[in-house]
Design an enzyme around this catalytic site. Sequence first.
Site, PDB file in Angstrom:
ATOM      1  N   GLY A 200       5.375  27.477  53.052  1.00  0.00           N
ATOM      2  CA  GLY A 200       4.604  26.301  52.311  1.00  0.00           C
ATOM      3  C   GLY A 200       2.917  26.451  52.524  1.00  0.00           C
ATOM      4  O   GLY A 200       2.271  26.066  51.792  1.00  0.00           O
TER       5      GLY A 200
ATOM      6  N   ASP B 278       1.211  23.934  56.573  1.00  0.00           N
ATOM      7  CA  ASP B 278       0.931  23.169  55.321  1.00  0.00           C
ATOM      8  C   ASP B 278       1.197  21.612  56.037  1.00  0.00           C
ATOM      9  O   ASP B 278       0.406  20.784  55.866  1.00  0.00           O
ATOM     10  CB  ASP B 278       2.092  23.247  54.096  1.00  0.00           C
ATOM     11  CG  ASP B 278       3.519  23.228  54.483  1.00  0.00           C
ATOM     12  OD1 ASP B 278       3.509  23.340  55.589  1.00  0.00           O
ATOM     13  OD2 ASP B 278       4.425  23.403  53.616  1.00  0.00           O
TER      14      ASP B 278
ATOM     15  N   ASP C 118       5.090  18.096  60.601  1.00  0.00           N
ATOM     16  CA  ASP C 118       6.131  16.771  60.154  1.00  0.00           C
ATOM     17  C   ASP C 118       6.827  16.214  61.427  1.00  0.00           C
ATOM     18  O   ASP C 118       6.397  15.751  62.515  1.00  0.00           O
ATOM     19  CB  ASP C 118       7.160  17.234  59.210  1.00  0.00           C
ATOM     20  CG  ASP C 118       8.025  16.100  58.322  1.00  0.00           C
ATOM     21  OD1 ASP C 118       7.402  15.132  58.120  1.00  0.00           O
ATOM     22  OD2 ASP C 118       9.132  16.560  58.371  1.00  0.00           O
TER      23      ASP C 118
ATOM     24  N   PHE D 180       7.384  12.169  50.671  1.00  0.00           N
ATOM     25  CA  PHE D 180       7.636  13.829  50.135  1.00  0.00           C
ATOM     26  C   PHE D 180       6.741  14.251  49.194  1.00  0.00           C
ATOM     27  O   PHE D 180       6.511  13.657  48.132  1.00  0.00           O
ATOM     28  CB  PHE D 180       9.035  13.911  49.814  1.00  0.00           C
ATOM     29  CG  PHE D 180       9.431  15.462  49.977  1.00  0.00           C
ATOM     30  CD1 PHE D 180      10.094  15.662  51.269  1.00  0.00           C
ATOM     31  CD2 PHE D 180       9.138  16.323  49.057  1.00  0.00           C
ATOM     32  CE1 PHE D 180      10.366  17.307  51.239  1.00  0.00           C
ATOM     33  CE2 PHE D 180       9.427  17.401  49.268  1.00  0.00           C
ATOM     34  CZ  PHE D 180      10.219  17.952  50.413  1.00  0.00           C
ATOM     35  N   VAL D 181       5.980  15.189  49.674  1.00  0.00           N
ATOM     36  CA  VAL D 181       4.757  15.864  48.803  1.00  0.00           C
ATOM     37  C   VAL D 181       5.085  17.021  48.236  1.00  0.00           C
ATOM     38  O   VAL D 181       5.983  17.891  48.714  1.00  0.00           O
ATOM     39  CB  VAL D 181       3.725  15.761  49.311  1.00  0.00           C
ATOM     40  CG1 VAL D 181       2.997  14.313  49.959  1.00  0.00           C
ATOM     41  CG2 VAL D 181       3.501  16.817  50.609  1.00  0.00           C
TER      42      VAL D 181
ATOM     43  N   ASP E 259       7.103  22.694  48.312  1.00  0.00           N
ATOM     44  CA  ASP E 259       7.896  22.573  47.155  1.00  0.00           C
ATOM     45  C   ASP E 259       8.976  21.343  47.543  1.00  0.00           C
ATOM     46  O   ASP E 259       9.070  20.723  48.520  1.00  0.00           O
ATOM     47  CB  ASP E 259       8.895  23.607  46.968  1.00  0.00           C
ATOM     48  CG  ASP E 259       9.507  24.237  48.263  1.00  0.00           C
ATOM     49  OD1 ASP E 259       9.049  23.787  49.506  1.00  0.00           O
ATOM     50  OD2 ASP E 259      10.874  24.313  48.413  1.00  0.00           O
TER      51      ASP E 259
ATOM     52  N   ARG F 101       5.419  24.473  43.493  1.00  0.00           N
ATOM     53  CA  ARG F 101       4.382  25.518  44.544  1.00  0.00           C
ATOM     54  C   ARG F 101       3.132  25.644  43.644  1.00  0.00           C
ATOM     55  O   ARG F 101       2.064  25.453  44.429  1.00  0.00           O
ATOM     56  CB  ARG F 101       5.061  26.479  45.064  1.00  0.00           C
ATOM     57  CG  ARG F 101       6.094  26.247  45.987  1.00  0.00           C
ATOM     58  CD  ARG F 101       6.271  27.648  46.826  1.00  0.00           C
ATOM     59  NE  ARG F 101       7.735  27.743  47.390  1.00  0.00           N
ATOM     60  CZ  ARG F 101       7.979  27.155  48.799  1.00  0.00           C
ATOM     61  NH1 ARG F 101       7.168  26.438  49.563  1.00  0.00           N
ATOM     62  NH2 ARG F 101       9.225  27.337  49.204  1.00  0.00           N
TER      63      ARG F 101
END
Length: 181
Positions: A46, A104, A107, A156-157, A163, A169
């Site tokens: 990511g 990235d 979380d 959710f991005v 992705d 992506r």
Amino acid sequence: MGEPPASDRIATLYSAETISDRVDALARGIAACDLREPLIVAVLKGSFIFAADLIRALHRQGLEPEIDFIFLASYGTGTTGGTVEILRDVESAIEGRDVVIVDDILDSGRTLLFAKERLAARGARSVRACVLLDKKARRLESVTADFTGFECPNRFVVGYGMDIANRYRELPFIGVIETDD
Ligand code: IMP
Ligand code: MG
């Protein structure tokens, strides 16, 4: 030629220009740390676009970092369980170096905690973390980033390297998929 995939509507959360300005600011923050033999460790997959932009921003700040990659997969969700597996490990020498992990999204924190502990155990002089997005609301592990691009809402991005089921992506911005409900 195959059918193109059905397209979702994606709302922009952070534009390419907003991201670019923020990446420059992150690079200035990292450069101010006066790192010794800096090693950037980008977490695949990511972070690959973020890391590519960040190292060029670091170059503009006069740094000559070495760059390596760790490919991690995180399995399991929820408050119990959840393991992180190494699919490809860092090859560079780590001992005595100032390491900056680039990811990235922070979380649950499992991936970053695992990477930090592993690099510290391999003898890094220091281990810092630079994440583009921090989803604080979802943290399960006690781990923080030293440099954060944006505090991200609990959505959710996709895009800019991130992705959903290996799609999106390539988007130059970060967005959220809009649903009809
Ligand atoms: P953690 O171990 O739960 O902190 O996992 C963080 C990783 O999950 C990130 O590096 C991403 O690869 C992935 N991830 C978490 N949230 C999202 C999202 O909204 N979009 C895409 N990937 C995500
Ligand atoms: Mg990741």
